[in-house]
Scaffold this motif. Sequence first.
Motif, PDB file in Angstrom:
ATOM      1  N   GLN A   9       0.667  -1.705  -0.189  1.00  0.00           N
ATOM      2  CA  GLN A   9       0.073  -0.104  -0.047  1.00  0.00           C
ATOM      3  C   GLN A   9       0.460   1.445   0.238  1.00  0.00           C
ATOM      4  OE1 GLN A   9      -0.608  -2.844   1.984  1.00  0.00           O
ATOM      5  NE2 GLN A   9      -2.061  -3.429   0.876  1.00  0.00           N
ATOM      6  N   ASP A  10       2.198   1.667   0.666  1.00  0.00           N
ATOM      7  CA  ASP A  10       2.737   2.102   0.263  1.00  0.00           C
ATOM      8  C   ASP A  10       3.424   2.149  -0.854  1.00  0.00           C
ATOM      9  OD1 ASP A  10       2.906   2.245   3.527  1.00  0.00           O
ATOM     10  OD2 ASP A  10       4.291   0.898   3.613  1.00  0.00           O
ATOM     11  N   TRP A  11       3.484   1.372  -2.052  1.00  0.00           N
ATOM     12  CA  TRP A  11       4.184   2.043  -3.405  1.00  0.00           C
ATOM     13  C   TRP A  11       3.158   2.725  -4.194  1.00  0.00           C
ATOM     14  CZ3 TRP A  11       8.410   1.709  -4.687  1.00  0.00           C
ATOM     15  CH2 TRP A  11       8.721   1.521  -6.147  1.00  0.00           C
ATOM     16  N   PRO A  12       2.177   3.627  -3.838  1.00  0.00           N
ATOM     17  CA  PRO A  12       1.834   4.607  -4.980  1.00  0.00           C
ATOM     18  C   PRO A  12       2.722   5.254  -4.059  1.00  0.00           C
ATOM     19  CG  PRO A  12      -0.090   3.037  -4.262  1.00  0.00           C
ATOM     20  CD  PRO A  12       0.870   2.385  -3.326  1.00  0.00           C
ATOM     21  N   ALA A  13       2.815   5.314  -3.411  1.00  0.00           N
ATOM     22  CA  ALA A  13       3.745   7.249  -2.789  1.00  0.00           C
ATOM     23  C   ALA A  13       5.142   6.831  -2.234  1.00  0.00           C
ATOM     24  CB  ALA A  13       3.119   7.101  -0.839  1.00  0.00           C
ATOM     25  N   ILE A  14       5.549   5.522  -2.902  1.00  0.00           N
ATOM     26  CA  ILE A  14       7.376   5.825  -3.201  1.00  0.00           C
ATOM     27  C   ILE A  14       7.452   5.687  -4.407  1.00  0.00           C
ATOM     28  CG2 ILE A  14       9.079   4.180  -3.447  1.00  0.00           C
ATOM     29  CD1 ILE A  14       7.945   2.576  -0.969  1.00  0.00           C
ATOM     30  N   TYR A  15       6.417   5.179  -5.278  1.00  0.00           N
ATOM     31  CA  TYR A  15       6.993   5.651  -7.143  1.00  0.00           C
ATOM     32  C   TYR A  15       6.909   7.042  -7.710  1.00  0.00           C
ATOM     33  CZ  TYR A  15       6.632   4.934 -11.992  1.00  0.00           C
ATOM     34  OH  TYR A  15       6.974   4.738 -12.842  1.00  0.00           O
ATOM     35  N   PRO A  16       6.477   8.024  -7.378  1.00  0.00           N
ATOM     36  CA  PRO A  16       7.026   9.307  -8.024  1.00  0.00           C
ATOM     37  C   PRO A  16       8.165   9.767  -7.553  1.00  0.00           C
ATOM     38  CG  PRO A  16       4.688   8.933  -6.626  1.00  0.00           C
ATOM     39  CD  PRO A  16       4.719   7.745  -6.892  1.00  0.00           C
ATOM     40  N   PHE A  17       8.847   9.452  -6.036  1.00  0.00           N
ATOM     41  CA  PHE A  17       9.763   9.516  -6.315  1.00  0.00           C
ATOM     42  C   PHE A  17      11.085   8.807  -6.794  1.00  0.00           C
ATOM     43  CE2 PHE A  17       8.853   8.504  -1.747  1.00  0.00           C
ATOM     44  CZ  PHE A  17       9.964   7.975  -1.490  1.00  0.00           C
ATOM     45  N   TRP A  18      10.537   8.008  -6.494  1.00  0.00           N
ATOM     46  CA  TRP A  18      11.086   6.825  -7.384  1.00  0.00           C
ATOM     47  C   TRP A  18      11.514   6.749  -8.298  1.00  0.00           C
ATOM     48  CZ3 TRP A  18      12.373   3.196 -11.151  1.00  0.00           C
ATOM     49  CH2 TRP A  18      13.178   1.984 -10.730  1.00  0.00           C
ATOM     50  N   SER A  19      10.767   7.250  -9.185  1.00  0.00           N
ATOM     51  CA  SER A  19      10.888   7.750 -10.017  1.00  0.00           C
ATOM     52  C   SER A  19      11.292   9.048 -10.938  1.00  0.00           C
ATOM     53  CB  SER A  19       9.281   7.319 -11.257  1.00  0.00           C
ATOM     54  OG  SER A  19       9.210   7.938 -12.733  1.00  0.00           O
ATOM     55  N   GLY A  20      11.641   9.683 -10.508  1.00  0.00           N
ATOM     56  CA  GLY A  20      11.261  10.861 -10.315  1.00  0.00           C
ATOM     57  C   GLY A  20      13.312  10.977 -10.344  1.00  0.00           C
ATOM     58  N   ILE A  21      13.650  10.282  -9.697  1.00  0.00           N
ATOM     59  CA  ILE A  21      15.614   9.666  -9.131  1.00  0.00           C
ATOM     60  C   ILE A  21      15.579   9.110  -9.870  1.00  0.00           C
ATOM     61  CG2 ILE A  21      16.476   8.948  -7.417  1.00  0.00           C
ATOM     62  CD1 ILE A  21      14.888  10.252  -5.350  1.00  0.00           C
ATOM     63  N   VAL A  22      14.578   7.941 -10.144  1.00  0.00           N
ATOM     64  CA  VAL A  22      15.913   7.492 -11.668  1.00  0.00           C
ATOM     65  C   VAL A  22      15.776   7.935 -12.893  1.00  0.00           C
ATOM     66  CG1 VAL A  22      15.493   5.563 -12.610  1.00  0.00           C
ATOM     67  CG2 VAL A  22      15.022   5.022 -10.582  1.00  0.00           C
ATOM     68  N   ALA A  24      16.645  11.161 -13.317  1.00  0.00           N
ATOM     69  CA  ALA A  24      17.298  12.010 -12.842  1.00  0.00           C
ATOM     70  C   ALA A  24      18.331  12.066 -13.684  1.00  0.00           C
ATOM     71  CB  ALA A  24      17.372  12.826 -12.225  1.00  0.00           C
ATOM     72  N   GLY A  25      18.519  10.165 -13.349  1.00  0.00           N
ATOM     73  CA  GLY A  25      19.904  10.306 -14.666  1.00  0.00           C
ATOM     74  C   GLY A  25      21.741  10.906 -13.847  1.00  0.00           C
ATOM     75  N   GLU A  26      21.347  10.793 -12.244  1.00  0.00           N
ATOM     76  CA  GLU A  26      22.278  11.512 -12.052  1.00  0.00           C
ATOM     77  C   GLU A  26      22.907   9.939 -10.785  1.00  0.00           C
ATOM     78  OE1 GLU A  26      24.599  13.323 -12.514  1.00  0.00           O
ATOM     79  OE2 GLU A  26      22.985  14.288 -14.035  1.00  0.00           O
ATOM     80  N   THR A  27      22.022   8.929  -9.798  1.00  0.00           N
ATOM     81  CA  THR A  27      22.126   8.178  -9.016  1.00  0.00           C
ATOM     82  C   THR A  27      21.910   6.820  -8.812  1.00  0.00           C
ATOM     83  OG1 THR A  27      20.655   8.731  -7.592  1.00  0.00           O
ATOM     84  CG2 THR A  27      22.431   9.845  -7.309  1.00  0.00           C
ATOM     85  N   TYR A  28      21.308   6.576  -9.940  1.00  0.00           N
ATOM     86  CA  TYR A  28      20.339   4.925  -9.643  1.00  0.00           C
ATOM     87  C   TYR A  28      20.864   4.377 -11.025  1.00  0.00           C
ATOM     88  CZ  TYR A  28      19.937   4.140  -5.242  1.00  0.00           C
ATOM     89  OH  TYR A  28      19.207   4.212  -4.212  1.00  0.00           O
TER      90      TYR A  28
END
Length: 161
Positions: A9-22, A24-28
């Motif tokens: 149930q946490d995934w819908p809140a995690i995915y937006p920042f997970w996706s944004g970080i990925v 951005a192409g700087e760390t993962y």
Amino acid sequence: MEIRNATPQDWPAIYPFWSGIVEAGETYVYPRNASSADAQALWMEPAPSHVVVAVDGEQILGTAKMGPNRPGRGSHVGTASFMVDPQARGRGVGRALGEYALNWLREAGYHGVQFNAVVETNTAAVQLWKSLGFDVVGTVPEAFDSASQGLVGLHVMYQKL
């Protein structure tokens, strides 16, 4: 801030920042344009991995996953990955998740912790992990294609527990 087990149930809140970080192409090194389902499969791994979220009330500030670095004869060394919502940076979330992961891995009986791919230009992460007792044991030159800096090295970092 509280750190607790992550749930589906946490995934819908995690995915937006997970996706944004990925993206951005700087760390993962995760693939760009990963669907929510594909990203969830990459991050929310089943046991023996352990996935947590850092929360302030109902707001998810960040997430971490930890478990064996390799299967079989390498499973005595742990690893972990971390993502902090950019809106929560500067609040100690990364440090809290890092300390949690080290304690969890130690209590789970791991001999050490190896980070396989810390982007050398991610100076905040490198500094944090060094402050928590990690050493850079090697750097693979030009192993990461940074969106802003081109080919840069990936540090392998290690801490004996």
